[in-house]
Design an enzyme around this catalytic site. Sequence first.
Site, PDB file in Angstrom:
ATOM      1  N   GLY A  46       0.934  -1.252  -2.409  1.00 42.07           N
ATOM      2  CA  GLY A  46       0.718  -2.588  -1.857  1.00 42.07           C
ATOM      3  C   GLY A  46      -0.728  -2.969  -2.133  1.00 42.07           C
ATOM      4  O   GLY A  46      -1.643  -2.169  -1.862  1.00 42.07           O
ATOM      5  N   ASP A 236       0.189  -9.358  -6.043  1.00 41.48           N
ATOM      6  CA  ASP A 236      -0.746  -8.325  -6.495  1.00 41.48           C
ATOM      7  C   ASP A 236      -1.960  -8.922  -7.183  1.00 41.48           C
ATOM      8  O   ASP A 236      -3.038  -8.335  -7.205  1.00 41.48           O
ATOM      9  CB  ASP A 236      -0.050  -7.329  -7.420  1.00 41.48           C
ATOM     10  CG  ASP A 236       0.869  -6.451  -6.616  1.00 41.48           C
ATOM     11  OD1 ASP A 236       2.010  -6.857  -6.357  1.00 41.48           O
ATOM     12  OD2 ASP A 236       0.414  -5.364  -6.195  1.00 41.48           O
TER      13      ASP A 236
HETATM   14  O1  MRU Z   1       4.306  -1.072  -6.531  1.00 37.95           O
HETATM   15  P1  MRU Z   1       3.874  -1.529  -5.174  1.00 37.95           P
HETATM   16  O2  MRU Z   1       4.745  -1.050  -4.067  1.00 37.95           O
HETATM   17  O3  MRU Z   1       2.399  -1.270  -4.948  1.00 37.95           O
HETATM   18  O4  MRU Z   1       4.037  -3.112  -5.228  1.00 37.95           O
HETATM   19  C1  MRU Z   1       3.712  -3.856  -4.079  1.00 37.95           C
HETATM   20  C2  MRU Z   1       3.980  -5.303  -4.228  1.00 37.95           C
HETATM   21  O5  MRU Z   1       4.357  -5.783  -5.273  1.00 37.95           O
HETATM   22  C3  MRU Z   1       3.658  -6.161  -3.036  1.00 37.95           C
HETATM   23  O6  MRU Z   1       4.537  -7.231  -2.949  1.00 37.95           O
HETATM   24  C4  MRU Z   1       2.230  -6.703  -3.196  1.00 37.95           C
HETATM   25  O7  MRU Z   1       1.337  -5.669  -3.420  1.00 37.95           O
HETATM   26  C5  MRU Z   1       1.792  -7.463  -2.010  1.00 37.95           C
HETATM   27  S1  MRU Z   1       1.554  -6.411  -0.640  1.00 37.95           S
HETATM   28  C6  MRU Z   1       0.845  -7.227   0.632  1.00 37.95           C
END
Ligand code: MRU
Length: 345
Positions: A46, A236
């Site tokens: 995240g 992200d």
């Molecule tokens: O691969 P991840 O689990 O790190 O991806 C996370 C996401 O895509 C979330 O939607 C994004 O980081 C926003 S979190 C507040």
Amino acid sequence: MIPTIEWSGRHIRMVDQRKLPSKIDWYTCRGYKDVIKAIQGMVIRGAPAIGVAAAMGLALGAHCITAKSYAAFIRRFKKIAEEMLLARPTAVNLRWAVERMTGVVENMGGRSGGDIKLALRKESERILAEDIETNRRMGQHGQHLVPDGATILTHCNAGSLATGGYGTALGVVRAAHENGKRIEVIADETRPWLQGLRLTAFELMEDGIPVSVIADNAAGSLMRQKKINLVITGADRIAANGDVANKIGTYQVAVLAKTNHIPFYVAAPLSTIDPTLKRGEMIPVEERGREEICQIGKLQVGPSGVCVLNPAFDITPAKYVSSIITEKGIINPPFIKNIKRLLEM
Ligand code: MRU
């Protein structure tokens, strides 16, 4: 809610998100390399949580620097910072946190290693506390967009676990719930890591917010049947023109939402906006391992040797985004002008 990440004496501990919800296990980082490994291995994930982890990881790394001069200290620190930057490529919060921590060292020219180490530790604690506060503010702004009785679709996990606490997209959901709105959430399961099923559903159930999980490919049909009133996701990285990088699958949800005349909102702190990139195609998209697609847990379900594509994120063009919810307020189109204005405020 269990804390995503915290200091435990001289070490950092984070809840191991690979094991949730079946097991609440703590992963301890004794050095900055453990933090890099945790970020790469999805122990913590995240965008905002990765930023917080990077900041704490740098404070941990700095703690072990034994330099005789300020020049030697900053040289060593910058090497660690360069390593940290490479942990994962898409979430810009990582770079944001590394730059903020590096700024602390740069502003302490001539000071002792002990003073700088203490300042870094304090800065990492501030970044964690600010992240939670930011999410609460975002929640208060965003909840005005949520009507009473709404069913909200979300993709991936943009909750407490993806941040220092409270969450971005789920922060808006939580704020709406806390304001007495009767809402329901539909969580995409989010293949291949199942962040929606394992983490979003877990968090919302703990808070007593009604949630149903769907297979990713059910979203379009439910929208067409008018069973979804709005979509909220996290991000992200957001380019200067409002294009959004988020978990793979977000783009198709956004296109389906537009086709079905459903608002598509993105909740993200300003640290997720990257004004150095004009358009979404310039955002680096992480490609992850084939085993994430071919295996379920340790069980291989795909044919041996099959070719696999596993992009972890996709880019949603700004034209599909209704508004971006930030801690400073809601950004509406035209995004180029309004993002710039908010960043300059
Ligand atoms: O691969 P991840 O689990 O790190 O991806 C996370 C996401 O895509 C979330 O939607 C994004 O980081 C926003 S979190 C507040």
